[in-house]
Design a protein around this motif. Sequence first.
Motif, PDB file in Angstrom:
ATOM      1  N   HIS A 270       0.955  -1.417  -0.122  1.00 11.22           N
ATOM      2  CA  HIS A 270      -0.125  -0.100  -0.048  1.00 11.22           C
ATOM      3  C   HIS A 270       0.771   1.321  -0.177  1.00 11.22           C
ATOM      4  CE1 HIS A 270      -3.614  -2.606   0.475  1.00 11.22           C
ATOM      5  NE2 HIS A 270      -2.773  -2.880   1.503  1.00 11.22           N
ATOM      6  N   ASP A 271       1.734   1.373   0.693  1.00  4.79           N
ATOM      7  CA  ASP A 271       2.640   2.719   0.986  1.00  4.79           C
ATOM      8  C   ASP A 271       3.833   2.633   0.037  1.00  4.79           C
ATOM      9  OD1 ASP A 271       0.889   3.617   2.998  1.00  4.79           O
ATOM     10  OD2 ASP A 271       2.202   2.227   4.421  1.00  4.79           O
ATOM     11  N   GLU A 272       4.209   3.815  -0.548  1.00 12.54           N
ATOM     12  CA  GLU A 272       5.589   4.110  -0.904  1.00 12.54           C
ATOM     13  C   GLU A 272       6.679   3.844  -0.260  1.00 12.54           C
ATOM     14  OE1 GLU A 272       5.114   7.214  -4.664  1.00 12.54           O
ATOM     15  OE2 GLU A 272       5.189   8.167  -2.426  1.00 12.54           O
ATOM     16  N   ASP A 273       7.711   3.084  -0.652  1.00 14.98           N
ATOM     17  CA  ASP A 273       8.629   2.839  -0.001  1.00 14.98           C
ATOM     18  C   ASP A 273      10.010   2.754  -0.688  1.00 14.98           C
ATOM     19  OD1 ASP A 273       9.725   2.186   2.258  1.00 14.98           O
ATOM     20  OD2 ASP A 273       9.641  -0.133   2.105  1.00 14.98           O
ATOM     21  N   VAL A 274      11.248   2.914  -0.130  1.00 16.40           N
ATOM     22  CA  VAL A 274      12.545   2.677  -0.602  1.00 16.40           C
ATOM     23  C   VAL A 274      13.173   1.689   0.280  1.00 16.40           C
ATOM     24  CG1 VAL A 274      14.719   3.546  -1.559  1.00 16.40           C
ATOM     25  CG2 VAL A 274      12.517   5.114  -1.867  1.00 16.40           C
ATOM     26  N   PHE A 275      13.505   0.416  -0.161  1.00 17.54           N
ATOM     27  CA  PHE A 275      14.291  -0.415   0.503  1.00 17.54           C
ATOM     28  C   PHE A 275      15.598  -0.926  -0.071  1.00 17.54           C
ATOM     29  CE2 PHE A 275      14.728  -4.936   1.574  1.00 17.54           C
ATOM     30  CZ  PHE A 275      15.029  -4.913   3.080  1.00 17.54           C
ATOM     31  N   THR A 276      16.633  -1.033   0.905  1.00 12.18           N
ATOM     32  CA  THR A 276      17.940  -1.381   0.347  1.00 12.18           C
ATOM     33  C   THR A 276      18.353  -2.617   1.195  1.00 12.18           C
ATOM     34  OG1 THR A 276      18.352   0.791  -0.315  1.00 12.18           O
ATOM     35  CG2 THR A 276      20.027  -0.514   0.202  1.00 12.18           C
TER      36      THR A 276
END
Length: 263
Positions: free
Chosen positions: A230-236
Amino acid sequence: MSDLTVTLIQANLHWENIPANLAMFDAKIDAIKEKTEVIILPEMFSTGFSMQPEKLAETMDGSAVQWMKKKAKEKNVIITGSLIIEEDGAYYNRLIWMLPNGQFGIYNKRHRFGFAGEDNHYAAGDKRLIAQVKGWKICLNICYDLRFPVWARNTIQDNGAPAYDVLVNVANWPERRSTPWRALLQARAIENQCYVIGVNRVGNDGNEIYHSGDSSLIDPVGEIIYHKSHDEDVFTYTLSRAHLDELRTKFPFMKDADKFMIL
């Protein structure tokens, strides 16, 4: 071989608005604090999943490809995602694997989503792209390809090594079919004994179709390392070469796989 750090960007795309999407991804990439080596964007990241290539298609010299080239050089990373490309009188849903030095690989989506009429607007690809970075081999797929396991099937090469180590799927996969998305990503990891990365969009598109994202990173035995809805996200995250090699050595089942060819 060394580990590999990847970044997944799950975003709410601006419908059929190339400048707005490029500006949005510009800001998201600039905000990444961790050191990363590969940045993965969704399918048709510059427009959303549009069936209007006549209006939106760019050439390989267009603004979106030039942006990828500029950003990859600026950040010294590989950037990948798909966009609408016109070439030789045909339109393609084309994934680009852009290197920091401006060189790139391409993959034209093979399995076009007939349910939405994609096959009426875009030509099909016929060649897989397996990119390489730091000794890692990465097989690149687009959305609907996920439903066709033979196309993504990992195989043992003449040197005894699997054809690839990571399967990446970039998508605009609607929430109403999120259960197959999640299950198929996990299945591809298990059956191909590889890391699987699925990067999807979130939010409503221009047809008021909602996307819950569910971007995921899954390890070679199907364990879910990352999942976001559902949410925008940036994952490394850093993929462990030792973990992959240990699993393949401990459970060497790929040597027993059937041999086949795609005609």
